[in-house]
Every structure is written in C-alpha cells, then in structure tokens.
Scaffold this motif. Sequence first.
Motif, mmCIF file in Angstrom:
data_model
loop_
_atom_site.group_PDB
_atom_site.id
_atom_site.type_symbol
_atom_site.label_atom_id
_atom_site.label_comp_id
_atom_site.label_asym_id
_atom_site.label_seq_id
_atom_site.Cartn_x
_atom_site.Cartn_y
_atom_site.Cartn_z
ATOM 1 N N GLY A 1 0.824 -1.203 0.000
ATOM 2 C CA GLY A 1 0.000 0.000 0.000
ATOM 3 C C GLY A 1 0.853 1.246 0.000
ATOM 4 N N ALA A 2 0.219 2.377 0.309
ATOM 5 C CA ALA A 2 0.888 3.670 0.239
ATOM 6 C C ALA A 2 1.753 3.916 1.472
ATOM 7 C CB ALA A 2 -0.138 4.787 0.097
ATOM 8 N N THR A 3 2.944 4.475 1.249
ATOM 9 C CA THR A 3 3.828 4.904 2.331
ATOM 10 C C THR A 3 4.320 6.307 2.000
ATOM 11 O OG1 THR A 3 5.901 4.095 1.348
ATOM 12 C CG2 THR A 3 4.593 2.524 2.635
ATOM 13 N N ILE A 4 4.871 6.985 3.017
ATOM 14 C CA ILE A 4 5.325 8.357 2.795
ATOM 15 C C ILE A 4 6.580 8.645 3.595
ATOM 16 C CG2 ILE A 4 3.801 9.243 4.611
ATOM 17 C CD1 ILE A 4 3.592 11.850 2.942
ATOM 18 N N LEU A 5 7.451 9.446 3.014
ATOM 19 C CA LEU A 5 8.556 10.077 3.725
ATOM 20 C C LEU A 5 8.630 11.507 3.212
ATOM 21 C CD1 LEU A 5 11.405 10.179 1.713
ATOM 22 C CD2 LEU A 5 10.968 7.727 1.923
ATOM 23 N N CYS B 1 15.453 1.993 3.201
ATOM 24 C CA CYS B 1 14.609 3.176 3.033
ATOM 25 C C CYS B 1 13.460 3.132 4.027
ATOM 26 C CB CYS B 1 14.078 3.245 1.601
ATOM 27 S SG CYS B 1 13.046 4.688 1.279
ATOM 28 N N GLY B 2 13.452 4.066 4.967
ATOM 29 C CA GLY B 2 12.397 4.133 5.966
ATOM 30 C C GLY B 2 11.241 4.993 5.499
ATOM 31 N N ALA B 3 10.022 4.535 5.754
ATOM 32 C CA ALA B 3 8.825 5.286 5.375
ATOM 33 C C ALA B 3 7.730 5.015 6.402
ATOM 34 C CB ALA B 3 8.351 4.902 3.975
ATOM 35 N N LEU B 4 6.659 5.778 6.307
ATOM 36 C CA LEU B 4 5.526 5.669 7.224
ATOM 37 C C LEU B 4 4.275 5.259 6.458
ATOM 38 C CD1 LEU B 4 6.215 8.980 9.134
ATOM 39 C CD2 LEU B 4 6.346 6.709 10.178
ATOM 40 N N THR B 5 3.427 4.493 7.118
ATOM 41 C CA THR B 5 2.143 4.133 6.516
ATOM 42 C C THR B 5 1.045 5.118 6.912
ATOM 43 O OG1 THR B 5 1.555 2.661 8.356
ATOM 44 C CG2 THR B 5 2.790 1.703 6.524
ATOM 45 N N THR B 6 1.379 6.052 7.793
ATOM 46 C CA THR B 6 0.442 7.074 8.256
ATOM 47 C C THR B 6 0.994 8.446 7.906
ATOM 48 O OG1 THR B 6 -0.217 5.683 10.119
ATOM 49 C CG2 THR B 6 -0.764 8.020 10.272
ATOM 50 N N ALA B 7 0.145 9.360 7.530
ATOM 51 C CA ALA B 7 0.571 10.719 7.173
ATOM 52 C C ALA B 7 0.778 11.532 8.446
ATOM 53 C CB ALA B 7 -0.470 11.384 6.275
ATOM 54 N N ALA C 1 -3.424 8.897 -0.553
ATOM 55 C CA ALA C 1 -2.478 9.139 0.543
ATOM 56 C C ALA C 1 -2.049 10.602 0.567
ATOM 57 C CB ALA C 1 -1.266 8.230 0.383
ATOM 58 N N ALA C 2 -1.857 11.198 -0.615
ATOM 59 C CA ALA C 2 -1.479 12.604 -0.679
ATOM 60 C C ALA C 2 -2.557 13.489 -0.076
ATOM 61 C CB ALA C 2 -1.214 13.007 -2.135
ATOM 62 N N GLU C 3 -3.800 13.140 -0.298
ATOM 63 C CA GLU C 3 -4.897 13.897 0.300
ATOM 64 C C GLU C 3 -4.892 13.747 1.814
ATOM 65 O OE1 GLU C 3 -7.830 16.513 0.663
ATOM 66 O OE2 GLU C 3 -6.820 16.012 -1.224
ATOM 67 N N ALA C 4 -4.550 12.546 2.286
ATOM 68 C CA ALA C 4 -4.472 12.327 3.733
ATOM 69 C C ALA C 4 -3.364 13.163 4.358
ATOM 70 C CB ALA C 4 -4.238 10.846 4.016
ATOM 71 N N VAL C 5 -2.281 13.373 3.617
ATOM 72 C CA VAL C 5 -1.188 14.210 4.125
ATOM 73 C C VAL C 5 -1.686 15.615 4.410
ATOM 74 C CG1 VAL C 5 0.995 15.307 3.489
ATOM 75 C CG2 VAL C 5 0.629 12.883 3.012
ATOM 76 N N ARG C 6 -2.537 16.125 3.557
ATOM 77 C CA ARG C 6 -3.022 17.497 3.717
ATOM 78 C C ARG C 6 -3.920 17.661 4.938
ATOM 79 N NH1 ARG C 6 -3.915 16.423 -1.868
ATOM 80 N NH2 ARG C 6 -2.358 17.431 -3.184
ATOM 81 N N SER C 7 -4.500 16.566 5.430
ATOM 82 C CA SER C 7 -5.411 16.644 6.583
ATOM 83 C C SER C 7 -4.847 15.906 7.790
ATOM 84 C CB SER C 7 -6.772 16.058 6.202
ATOM 85 O OG SER C 7 -6.638 14.720 5.761
ATOM 86 N N ALA C 8 -3.519 15.868 7.899
ATOM 87 C CA ALA C 8 -2.880 15.066 8.948
ATOM 88 C C ALA C 8 -2.664 15.819 10.251
ATOM 89 C CB ALA C 8 -1.528 14.544 8.439
ATOM 90 N N ARG C 9 -3.236 16.994 10.384
ATOM 91 C CA ARG C 9 -2.964 17.805 11.571
ATOM 92 C C ARG C 9 -3.436 17.142 12.860
ATOM 93 N NH1 ARG C 9 -4.675 21.131 7.544
ATOM 94 N NH2 ARG C 9 -3.203 22.732 6.820
ATOM 95 N N SER C 10 -4.493 16.341 12.774
ATOM 96 C CA SER C 10 -5.051 15.737 13.989
ATOM 97 C C SER C 10 -4.318 14.465 14.406
ATOM 98 C CB SER C 10 -6.540 15.419 13.779
ATOM 99 O OG SER C 10 -6.709 14.485 12.720
ATOM 100 N N ILE C 11 -3.386 13.989 13.565
ATOM 101 C CA ILE C 11 -2.646 12.764 13.869
ATOM 102 C C ILE C 11 -1.455 13.097 14.751
ATOM 103 C CG2 ILE C 11 -1.382 10.828 12.846
ATOM 104 C CD1 ILE C 11 -3.059 11.215 10.334
ATOM 105 N N GLU C 12 -1.112 12.201 15.655
ATOM 106 C CA GLU C 12 -0.008 12.431 16.575
ATOM 107 C C GLU C 12 1.309 12.539 15.817
ATOM 108 O OE1 GLU C 12 2.067 10.279 20.462
ATOM 109 O OE2 GLU C 12 0.339 9.396 19.461
ATOM 110 N N PRO C 13 2.113 13.581 16.102
ATOM 111 C CA PRO C 13 3.412 13.692 15.431
ATOM 112 C C PRO C 13 4.379 12.616 15.916
ATOM 113 C CG PRO C 13 3.178 15.405 17.091
ATOM 114 C CD PRO C 13 1.856 14.705 17.006
ATOM 115 N N LEU C 14 5.475 12.453 15.187
ATOM 116 C CA LEU C 14 6.476 11.464 15.562
ATOM 117 C C LEU C 14 7.164 11.860 16.863
ATOM 118 C CD1 LEU C 14 8.323 10.795 12.193
ATOM 119 C CD2 LEU C 14 7.046 9.107 13.511
#
Length: 219
Positions: free
Chosen positions: A50-54, A78-84, A169-182
């Motif tokens: 599925g989709a991952t992001i860095l 290569c490290g990536a995240l499955t959550t935005a 996934a790109a759309e999820a990145v734009r609305s990721a403010r409510s997700i806990e930061p790293l």
Amino acid sequence: MVDDLVAVFVYLTNTAGQVNDALRRGQTGPHVPLARCVTSGLTRLPTYRGATILRATLTEDERAWYREGAAVVEWGFCGALTTARPGLPGNTDILIWSRTARRTTLMDAQVPDRVLFLPGTVFKVLHTSSGDRNQIMLRELAPSEVAADGAPTARVALDDTALTGLAAAAEAVRSARSIEPLPEAYTWAFHTPPGLIPVTAVPRSADADETVPPADTTG
C-alpha cells in the motif's frame, strides 16, 4: 534467527543513520555484516502493501532528477511511514506504493507505522509535481519488472492502481494535523530520498541536509 532480529532492533534504535550512509556510498567496513543480518531479520517480519510516505529536503535540480517513467535504486534501508504524520521536516513529499516493505512494529513499538524497504529495492517514478507541497510518487518494482538495462518494463495497469492509492495518501497528508506527530528522536528517520546520496550522514536540521544525485544510469 535471534541474532538477525537483534540486529534489526539495534539498527532501528541506534545505528540507522550511520549504516545507511555507508551502504549508500558503497563503503566497506563493519556495517556490511550488520546490514546483512538486518536484511535477514527484516525478511522474517510482516510485509506491507500500500501507500507509504517520507519527506525530504530537495533542490529543484534534485526533484528534476526523478524523471517520470525512470527507475531509481536505493542501496540503503529506506524508511517510510504508513500514516501521514504531521510536522515531518523537508520540502518534498515522497509517496511510495509498497509491495514488500517490512513492518517493524514488532521490533520497535515507538513508531508502529514504520516500514523499511530492503537495500537494492528498485522504484519507478510515476509522477512528480511542484506547488505548495512538492510531490514525487514512486512504485516499488518486482525484479521481473526491471529490464536488463535497468529500465522498468511497461506495467500500466499496476501504475494506475498505485497512482490511485498514492493520490488518496497525498490527500491524507493534507489533513494530517489531527494525527499524533512522531517522537522527537525519530524526526529524521524518514528523510532519505530513494536513489539520492546525502552529503551528511545524519542531518541535524533541514538547512544542513543537502543531497546530490548519483550518476544517472537509467538511460
């Protein structure tokens, strides 16, 4: 088996930056047997499809190096995240459609949405765009999808499927403010652009993280 999983834990919690820098530069040294053990240990962990992001800091020339339709090879892990996650440092989102990246939460629960692509993974550049959020979209290729000259073979249906998932996934990145930061200790763990070699082994700030493209062998 146990030694290999211990190597994965050591890599995730202590040595990722140093090992990756040496691997990507083709250097010899004690990192090589460690990397082999890490690779063996990772193959025992679950895969993620599925989709991952860095997120990386790239110049305009470096973004242009990712030519649509070309293949790029990453020689490190290569490290990536499955959550935005919000607040990732950098100026370019790199979204990757994974087929074999390994989930690492069993070895390090601090970042349960972390995945690692193994050294030597080949990616196809599907799409690039500039704007408020620069984006590069890649798809992990199977060995059978890479021709003898290193170019990707034509698999348009798979490309379309990946692009659809990456767009979501790109759309999820734009609305990721409510997700806990790293956690702060992991801020730079997802900052390495596949196929580009960092000048500094472990970046200390976005300003200090400069990258240079390797020799272009994709034709």
